[in-house]
Motif scaffolding. Structure first.
Motif, mmCIF file in Angstrom:
data_model
loop_
_atom_site.group_PDB
_atom_site.id
_atom_site.type_symbol
_atom_site.label_atom_id
_atom_site.label_comp_id
_atom_site.label_asym_id
_atom_site.label_seq_id
_atom_site.Cartn_x
_atom_site.Cartn_y
_atom_site.Cartn_z
ATOM 1 N N THR A 205 0.852 -1.192 0.000
ATOM 2 C CA THR A 205 0.000 0.000 0.000
ATOM 3 C C THR A 205 0.882 1.234 0.000
ATOM 4 O OG1 THR A 205 -1.747 -1.137 1.252
ATOM 5 C CG2 THR A 205 -1.785 1.276 1.241
ATOM 6 N N THR A 206 0.812 2.013 -1.056
ATOM 7 C CA THR A 206 1.674 3.188 -1.148
ATOM 8 C C THR A 206 1.241 4.254 -0.145
ATOM 9 O OG1 THR A 206 0.297 4.083 -2.925
ATOM 10 C CG2 THR A 206 2.228 2.795 -3.569
ATOM 11 N N TRP A 207 2.196 5.066 0.249
ATOM 12 C CA TRP A 207 1.957 6.151 1.207
ATOM 13 C C TRP A 207 2.385 7.454 0.517
ATOM 14 C CZ3 TRP A 207 -0.799 6.502 5.426
ATOM 15 C CH2 TRP A 207 -0.574 7.511 6.357
ATOM 16 N N PRO A 208 1.440 8.406 0.331
ATOM 17 C CA PRO A 208 1.742 9.602 -0.479
ATOM 18 C C PRO A 208 3.037 10.330 -0.118
ATOM 19 C CG PRO A 208 -0.603 9.494 -0.025
ATOM 20 C CD PRO A 208 0.031 8.362 0.750
ATOM 21 N N PRO A 209 3.341 10.566 1.171
ATOM 22 C CA PRO A 209 4.618 11.257 1.459
ATOM 23 C C PRO A 209 5.846 10.480 0.982
ATOM 24 C CG PRO A 209 3.165 11.318 3.375
ATOM 25 C CD PRO A 209 2.541 10.380 2.398
ATOM 26 N N TYR A 210 5.755 9.137 0.996
ATOM 27 C CA TYR A 210 6.900 8.344 0.533
ATOM 28 C C TYR A 210 6.964 8.336 -0.996
ATOM 29 C CZ TYR A 210 6.716 6.633 5.355
ATOM 30 O OH TYR A 210 6.681 6.546 6.725
ATOM 31 N N GLU A 211 5.777 8.459 -1.653
ATOM 32 C CA GLU A 211 5.770 8.578 -3.104
ATOM 33 C C GLU A 211 6.439 9.878 -3.545
ATOM 34 O OE1 GLU A 211 1.406 7.748 -3.773
ATOM 35 O OE2 GLU A 211 2.264 6.527 -5.388
ATOM 36 N N GLU A 212 6.239 10.936 -2.745
ATOM 37 C CA GLU A 212 6.869 12.216 -3.073
ATOM 38 C C GLU A 212 8.390 12.109 -2.993
ATOM 39 O OE1 GLU A 212 5.395 15.506 -0.853
ATOM 40 O OE2 GLU A 212 3.283 14.982 -1.191
ATOM 41 N N ILE A 213 8.883 11.311 -2.065
ATOM 42 C CA ILE A 213 10.328 11.123 -1.930
ATOM 43 C C ILE A 213 10.880 10.364 -3.120
ATOM 44 C CG2 ILE A 213 12.121 9.983 -0.545
ATOM 45 C CD1 ILE A 213 10.310 10.447 1.906
ATOM 46 N N GLY A 214 10.139 9.340 -3.558
ATOM 47 C CA GLY A 214 10.604 8.498 -4.650
ATOM 48 C C GLY A 214 11.610 7.464 -4.186
ATOM 49 N N THR A 215 12.011 6.586 -5.084
ATOM 50 C CA THR A 215 12.942 5.516 -4.704
ATOM 51 C C THR A 215 14.380 5.811 -5.098
ATOM 52 O OG1 THR A 215 12.482 4.354 -6.780
ATOM 53 C CG2 THR A 215 11.159 3.732 -4.842
ATOM 54 N N ARG A 216 14.597 6.876 -5.875
ATOM 55 C CA ARG A 216 15.966 7.184 -6.299
ATOM 56 C C ARG A 216 16.246 8.675 -6.158
ATOM 57 N NH1 ARG A 216 18.287 3.643 -11.258
ATOM 58 N NH2 ARG A 216 16.914 1.838 -11.171
ATOM 59 N N ARG A 217 17.514 8.942 -5.940
ATOM 60 C CA ARG A 217 18.022 10.302 -6.009
ATOM 61 C C ARG A 217 19.160 10.251 -7.014
ATOM 62 N NH1 ARG A 217 18.562 12.074 -0.200
ATOM 63 N NH2 ARG A 217 16.289 12.355 -0.206
ATOM 64 N N GLY A 218 18.854 10.611 -8.237
ATOM 65 C CA GLY A 218 19.810 10.384 -9.315
ATOM 66 C C GLY A 218 19.936 8.895 -9.562
ATOM 67 N N ASP A 219 21.146 8.370 -9.524
ATOM 68 C CA ASP A 219 21.375 6.939 -9.716
ATOM 69 C C ASP A 219 21.346 6.165 -8.399
ATOM 70 O OD1 ASP A 219 21.647 7.264 -12.436
ATOM 71 O OD2 ASP A 219 23.827 7.569 -12.321
ATOM 72 N N GLN A 220 21.209 6.893 -7.288
ATOM 73 C CA GLN A 220 21.273 6.248 -5.981
ATOM 74 C C GLN A 220 19.879 5.834 -5.507
ATOM 75 O OE1 GLN A 220 22.407 8.830 -2.784
ATOM 76 N NE2 GLN A 220 22.752 7.165 -1.326
ATOM 77 N N PHE A 221 19.744 4.574 -5.097
ATOM 78 C CA PHE A 221 18.500 4.120 -4.490
ATOM 79 C C PHE A 221 18.431 4.639 -3.054
ATOM 80 C CE2 PHE A 221 18.904 1.112 -7.943
ATOM 81 C CZ PHE A 221 17.595 0.881 -8.324
ATOM 82 N N ILE A 222 17.290 5.239 -2.688
ATOM 83 C CA ILE A 222 17.163 5.801 -1.339
ATOM 84 C C ILE A 222 16.045 5.144 -0.532
ATOM 85 C CG2 ILE A 222 18.180 8.031 -1.899
ATOM 86 C CD1 ILE A 222 15.312 9.131 -2.137
#
Length: 517
Positions: A266-283
């Motif tokens: 179940t996705t959580w909107p604040p975590y969707e805003e962060i996303g899973t990557r920052r450039g090539d780095q997985f966060i």
């Protein structure tokens, strides 16, 4: 005790009882000589944090986690934990293992290095998960340490117990049902553990710098809760808002894994805003309420040993519950090991008592009451006026505590008769002394010791940690212990290297397959 189950248990003979299987996972921060969180990498002399069976790291590169094997007695488990401590202390150089649950001096998130596990896909997954915790909750919360106690009962007991109950399920399904029976009662009574073993009423001022809180000043560098037992388990410790909506159901295995699985998908909107990557780095691993099952904070967990690459939910669904993990224990700062023998014996008695008492399903209203009881004892457990709600009645905490211990009298006597000696009655007596004299509660002892020495949390804990380190370094074990740990160090480093060599494809592809599974 619930009459029917306790009566059935009494029908067992000493020859039917094969004791408890137990183990511990004890966390502790490495700190420098000034009491600041260590900035050095995990010592190579301790092996690979990814693959070593006894020594790993938790959230931070500086947060050690020491793991005993499964043991058959309290003495065996504590001896194992002592041996691990001894080996660790041989390789800390001028660093010290912090003895308290609430951390040493910190300088915000950047001062807390996230654990590294090498370049293998599994190692990167563990690191990215921790990066996710950092972007979701910050690193400060993840610097807190505790002790986890694992307990199971041997199949020889479960077979006898199943016969007495006249249950016709498979043995594994029966065991899972019974462990959840125990867990439901644990949730009803876990407030008692926070009273008896909560040992974190104070913290370093650096932990709450820039944070709104209701703590009182103890000294220039220390705040404390006037009646708190465990700040570690309160709002300043393990908590997060996203999880408050989860409603993880502990009534049975099916509802537990289903509700936990739902949270992972179940996705959580604040975590969707962060996303899973920052450039090539997985966060972070994903943008769900939980990245993985371990992100869910709870005082107790049903557990099953996982195979490599297997998720905890998959292991539980495939093979059922193997053991119970108690996760709400503060480190005992007065013990070099963070645990002590009367405490462990009482936990055995307490958990067996949870199995033998009536344990109806927990509805939403009761669940809210249980959460309130737990929070009240965490925050105000030493207030003599505190009241709890038990069985739809309001009762003073002191009376509720005595009732809970009285319910274990008969069981302690029975176990002592079977095993010989007074182990369980003595463990019960130690806890009763705390109720008769609240100054003996660990949380009260911590504050009294700091006041007596005129030191704040930082200086007092650092001095105590140094004393523990000296005592552990001097307790030289059998030479075979050293040889075994040196072998585990070599083998763990070799295993990590082999994993890194065997991986193929990119980490992104590995993560995609992991999530799809």
């Amino acid at each position: 005790m619930g009459a029917s189950r306790h009566g059935l248990f009494s029908q067992l003979n000493a020859s039917d009882w094969d004791g408890f299987l137990k183990g511990a996972e004890k966390e502790g921060l490495r700190v420098d000589r000034n009491g600041f969180i260590a900035q050095t990498p995990h010592p190579k002399a301790l092996g690979s944090a990814l693959t070593h069976p006894r020594i790993t790291t938790d959230y931070s590169e500086s947060l050690l986690e020491l793991i005993t094997p499964v043991c058959r007695s309290t003495e065996e488990m504590l001896a194992s934990l002592r041996d691990i401590h001894w080996f660790v202390h041989q390789h800390l150089e001028d660093e010290v293992l912090w003895s308290a649950s609430m951390p040493c001096e910190l300088d915000g998130d950047p001062s807390i290095p996230i654990a590294e596990y090498g370049s293998s896909h599994i190692g990167q997954l563990k690191h990215v998960y921790r990066q996710g915790l950092a972007v979701r909750y910050g690193r400060m919360m993840q610097s807190i340490a505790g002790a986890h106690y694992n307990l199971s009962l041997p199949d020889s007991f479960w077979q006898k117990w199943q016969q007495l109950l006249g249950d016709g399920q498979s043995l594994q399904d029966f065991k899972s049902d019974q462990y959840f029976w125990l867990i439901r009662n644990f949730r009803r009574r876990s407030w008692l553990l926070m009273l008896l073993f909560g040992a974190s009423p104070a913290l370093d001022a650096s932990f709450v710098r820039g944070v709104n809180h209701q703590l009182a000043p103890f000294s220039d560098d220390t705040f404390y809760g006037r009646n708190a037992t465990s700040l570690r388990m309160g709002d300043l410790g393990y908590h997060n808002n996203a999880q408050s909506s989860l409603n993880i159901c502990f009534n049975e295995l099916k509802t537990y894994t289903e509700t936990l699985d739902r949270a992972i998908h179940t996705t959580w909107p604040p975590y969707e805003e962060i996303g899973t990557r920052r450039g090539d780095q997985f966060i972070q691993i994903n943008t769900s309420i939980l990245q993985i099952e371990n992100e869910y904070y709870s005082a107790v967990r049903p557990k099953r040993t996982t195979e490599r690459g297997e998720k905890p939910i998959q292991a539980l669904d495939r093979r059922g519950v193997e053991y119970i993990e108690v996760r709400c224990l503060d480190l005992d700062p007065f013990s070099p090991l963070g645990l002590n023998a009367p405490q462990v014996d009482f936990l055995d008695l307490f958990l067996l008592g949870c199995l033998l008492q009536d344990s109806p399903r927990i509805g939403d209203a009761e669940c809210d009451r249980l959460d309130d009881n737990y929070k009240d004892v965490v925050n105000e457990g030493r207030d003599p006026r505190l009241q709890l709600t038990r069985c739809d009645r309001t009762v003073a905490l002191s009376d509720a505590s005595r009732e809970a211990l009285d319910e274990l009298d008969g069981l302690a006597e029975q176990l002592d008769q079977w095993q010989g000696g007074n182990r369980y009655r003595e463990a019960l007596a130690v806890q009763r002394q705390k109720l008769d004299d609240p100054s003996l509660l660990p949380s009260a002892r911590v504050l009294a010791a700091m006041k007596e020495t005129g030191r704040g949390h930082r200086e007092w804990t650092l001095e105590l940690s140094r004393e523990h380190q000296l005592s552990l370094q001097e307790a030289v074990p059998d030479e075979q212990v050293r040889a075994d740990f040196e072998r585990m160090t070599r083998e763990s480093l070799d295993e990590q290297a082999a994993m890194e060599k065997a991986d193929s494809g990119t980490f992104g592809e590995f993560l995609e397959n992991y999530l799809a599974s």
